[in-house]
Write a protein that holds these residues in place. Structure first.
Motif, mmCIF file in Angstrom:
data_model
loop_
_atom_site.group_PDB
_atom_site.id
_atom_site.type_symbol
_atom_site.label_atom_id
_atom_site.label_comp_id
_atom_site.label_asym_id
_atom_site.label_seq_id
_atom_site.Cartn_x
_atom_site.Cartn_y
_atom_site.Cartn_z
ATOM 1 N N LYS A 105 37.352 49.066 36.485
ATOM 2 C CA LYS A 105 38.132 49.399 35.287
ATOM 3 C C LYS A 105 39.595 48.976 35.404
ATOM 4 O O LYS A 105 40.368 49.177 34.463
ATOM 5 C CB LYS A 105 38.058 50.906 35.017
ATOM 6 N N SER A 106 39.964 48.404 36.543
ATOM 7 C CA SER A 106 41.374 48.047 36.750
ATOM 8 C C SER A 106 41.771 46.888 35.850
ATOM 9 O O SER A 106 40.959 46.016 35.522
ATOM 10 C CB SER A 106 41.628 47.685 38.218
ATOM 11 N N GLU A 107 43.027 46.890 35.459
ATOM 12 C CA GLU A 107 43.551 45.860 34.565
ATOM 13 C C GLU A 107 44.687 45.103 35.246
ATOM 14 O O GLU A 107 45.238 45.542 36.252
ATOM 15 C CB GLU A 107 44.047 46.505 33.263
ATOM 16 N N ASP A 108 45.030 43.959 34.664
ATOM 17 C CA ASP A 108 46.159 43.152 35.143
ATOM 18 C C ASP A 108 46.010 42.735 36.602
ATOM 19 O O ASP A 108 46.975 42.722 37.369
ATOM 20 C CB ASP A 108 47.482 43.911 34.957
ATOM 21 N N GLU A 109 44.790 42.400 36.988
ATOM 22 C CA GLU A 109 44.573 41.868 38.330
ATOM 23 C C GLU A 109 45.184 40.465 38.416
ATOM 24 O O GLU A 109 44.963 39.640 37.534
ATOM 25 C CB GLU A 109 43.079 41.795 38.640
ATOM 26 N N LEU A 132 35.480 37.373 39.160
ATOM 27 C CA LEU A 132 35.534 36.048 38.550
ATOM 28 C C LEU A 132 36.117 36.111 37.143
ATOM 29 O O LEU A 132 36.859 35.209 36.722
ATOM 30 C CB LEU A 132 34.141 35.424 38.526
ATOM 31 N N ALA A 133 35.818 37.163 36.413
ATOM 32 C CA ALA A 133 36.389 37.330 35.069
ATOM 33 C C ALA A 133 37.897 37.502 35.127
ATOM 34 O O ALA A 133 38.618 37.083 34.206
ATOM 35 C CB ALA A 133 35.745 38.522 34.366
ATOM 36 N N ASP A 134 38.386 38.091 36.217
ATOM 37 C CA ASP A 134 39.826 38.297 36.384
ATOM 38 C C ASP A 134 40.538 37.057 36.928
ATOM 39 O O ASP A 134 41.754 37.091 37.128
ATOM 40 C CB ASP A 134 40.087 39.471 37.328
ATOM 41 N N GLY A 135 39.788 36.006 37.210
ATOM 42 C CA GLY A 135 40.415 34.771 37.669
ATOM 43 C C GLY A 135 40.538 34.621 39.163
ATOM 44 O O GLY A 135 41.353 33.819 39.643
ATOM 45 N N ALA A 136 39.722 35.356 39.929
ATOM 46 C CA ALA A 136 39.737 35.169 41.383
ATOM 47 C C ALA A 136 39.268 33.752 41.719
ATOM 48 O O ALA A 136 38.346 33.226 41.095
ATOM 49 C CB ALA A 136 38.828 36.185 42.066
ATOM 50 N N ASP A 137 39.908 33.128 42.710
ATOM 51 C CA ASP A 137 39.491 31.797 43.140
ATOM 52 C C ASP A 137 38.154 31.844 43.853
ATOM 53 O O ASP A 137 37.278 31.008 43.627
ATOM 54 C CB ASP A 137 40.540 31.185 44.084
ATOM 55 N N THR A 215 51.421 44.100 55.442
ATOM 56 C CA THR A 215 51.780 44.348 54.053
ATOM 57 C C THR A 215 50.555 44.691 53.229
ATOM 58 O O THR A 215 49.621 43.904 53.131
ATOM 59 C CB THR A 215 52.458 43.111 53.442
ATOM 60 N N THR A 216 50.537 45.874 52.646
ATOM 61 C CA THR A 216 49.554 46.213 51.629
ATOM 62 C C THR A 216 50.309 46.207 50.309
ATOM 63 O O THR A 216 51.142 47.067 50.056
ATOM 64 C CB THR A 216 48.942 47.614 51.880
ATOM 65 N N LEU A 217 50.060 45.233 49.477
ATOM 66 C CA LEU A 217 50.786 45.095 48.219
ATOM 67 C C LEU A 217 50.299 46.160 47.233
ATOM 68 O O LEU A 217 49.112 46.261 46.964
ATOM 69 C CB LEU A 217 50.585 43.707 47.633
ATOM 70 N N ASP A 218 51.212 46.921 46.717
ATOM 71 C CA ASP A 218 50.872 47.972 45.780
ATOM 72 C C ASP A 218 51.246 47.514 44.376
ATOM 73 O O ASP A 218 52.387 47.659 43.949
ATOM 74 C CB ASP A 218 51.595 49.275 46.145
ATOM 75 N N LEU A 219 50.284 46.952 43.664
ATOM 76 C CA LEU A 219 50.516 46.519 42.291
ATOM 77 C C LEU A 219 50.108 47.579 41.288
ATOM 78 O O LEU A 219 50.133 47.350 40.093
ATOM 79 C CB LEU A 219 49.743 45.218 42.018
ATOM 80 N N PHE A 220 49.728 48.744 41.807
ATOM 81 C CA PHE A 220 49.240 49.797 40.925
ATOM 82 C C PHE A 220 50.170 50.995 40.887
ATOM 83 O O PHE A 220 49.837 52.027 40.337
ATOM 84 C CB PHE A 220 47.840 50.244 41.369
ATOM 85 N N GLU A 221 51.333 50.846 41.506
ATOM 86 C CA GLU A 221 52.285 51.959 41.478
ATOM 87 C C GLU A 221 52.768 52.185 40.058
ATOM 88 O O GLU A 221 53.054 51.268 39.324
ATOM 89 C CB GLU A 221 53.498 51.648 42.374
ATOM 90 N N LYS A 222 52.796 53.401 39.706
ATOM 91 C CA LYS A 222 53.254 53.763 38.357
ATOM 92 C C LYS A 222 54.775 53.758 38.334
ATOM 93 O O LYS A 222 55.416 54.109 39.285
ATOM 94 C CB LYS A 222 52.714 55.126 37.979
#
Length: 222
Positions: A105-109, A132-137, A215-222
């Motif tokens: 259900k995650s968005e903006d991957e 694949l729908a989110d554009g993963a290589d 590094t664990t990139l946190d792209l889900f921080e509010k």
């Protein structure tokens, strides 16, 4: 009384039976949590990928791994050991990465990522389609070797063909108790791939690498 096979009681379920839901659901781990404690499986696939990763970096492209079912970080920590950035999340808080993230259900991957995970077996197909729908290589899932031997998945494989089947040359010890019985493969999907899958085995890797990237990139921080 013994049964026809000579057992006084039913034989113990193997890890393969449990993960594949071969008999019933009573002994499955909640949320299909079977951590990849055998780090050699992750080391082997990363080293298989290194020529591709080197080419991406030489072309100025970002190398970012996505671990959407990171659990306690077994795969993610190996990715970090090899010096690569990763975005690691899980629905359940197991002490690593960003918890509370339902990958399906995650968005903006971010696009162009390399999804590398040992997914919940029951929803492995959904993980591939989502990535694949989110554009993963590329997408790499660690699954039991018989994953493609199911008539219920024929339509999925026809519409989303596997690019490479990468069997491990050893059996993963999922429990740490020795005497593993389950054969596993890394299954590869490449964005836009059409054709038949290539088959190529990889050997066990046990070396310790020195370069680290914690590094664990946190792209889900509010």
């Amino acid at each position: 009384m013994a049964d026809l096979l000579g057992y006084d009681k039913p034989p113990a379920r193997t890890m393969g039976m449990i993960m594949a839901d071969g008999i019933n659901n009573n002994t499955r781990e909640e949320n299909d949590f079977y951590p990849t404690i055998d780090t050699a499986a992750t080391r082997a696939i990363i080293e298989y990928l290194e020529p591709y990763l080197a080419a991406k970096m030489e072309a100025g492209e970002t190398v970012l791994f996505r671990e959407p079912a990171c659990g306690d970080g077994q795969i993610s920590q190996v990715i970090a050991e090899y010096g690569y950035n990763h975005l690691s999340t899980d629905l359940i808080d197991r002490g690593y990465g960003v918890s509370g993230v339902d990958y399906l259900k995650s968005e903006d991957e971010p696009e162009g990522m390399i999804v590398l995970t040992n997914p919940p077996f029951k929803i492995a197909r959904e993980f591939v389609l989502k990535a694949l729908a989110d554009g993963a290589d590329r997408v790499y899932l660690l699954l039991k070797s018989t994953y493609f031997q199911a008539s219920s998945r024929i339509e999925f494989f026809e519409g989303t063909p596997i690019s490479r089947i990468i069997p491990l040359s050893w059996r993963i010890d999922w429990t740490g108790e020795g005497s593993p019985t389950m054969e596993c493969c890394w299954f590869e999907w490449i964005k836009g791939y059409k054709g038949e899958p290539v088959y190529g085995q990889i050997l066990r890797k046990s070396k310790i690498v020195e370069k680290k990237c914690d590094t664990t990139l946190d792209l889900f921080e509010k």
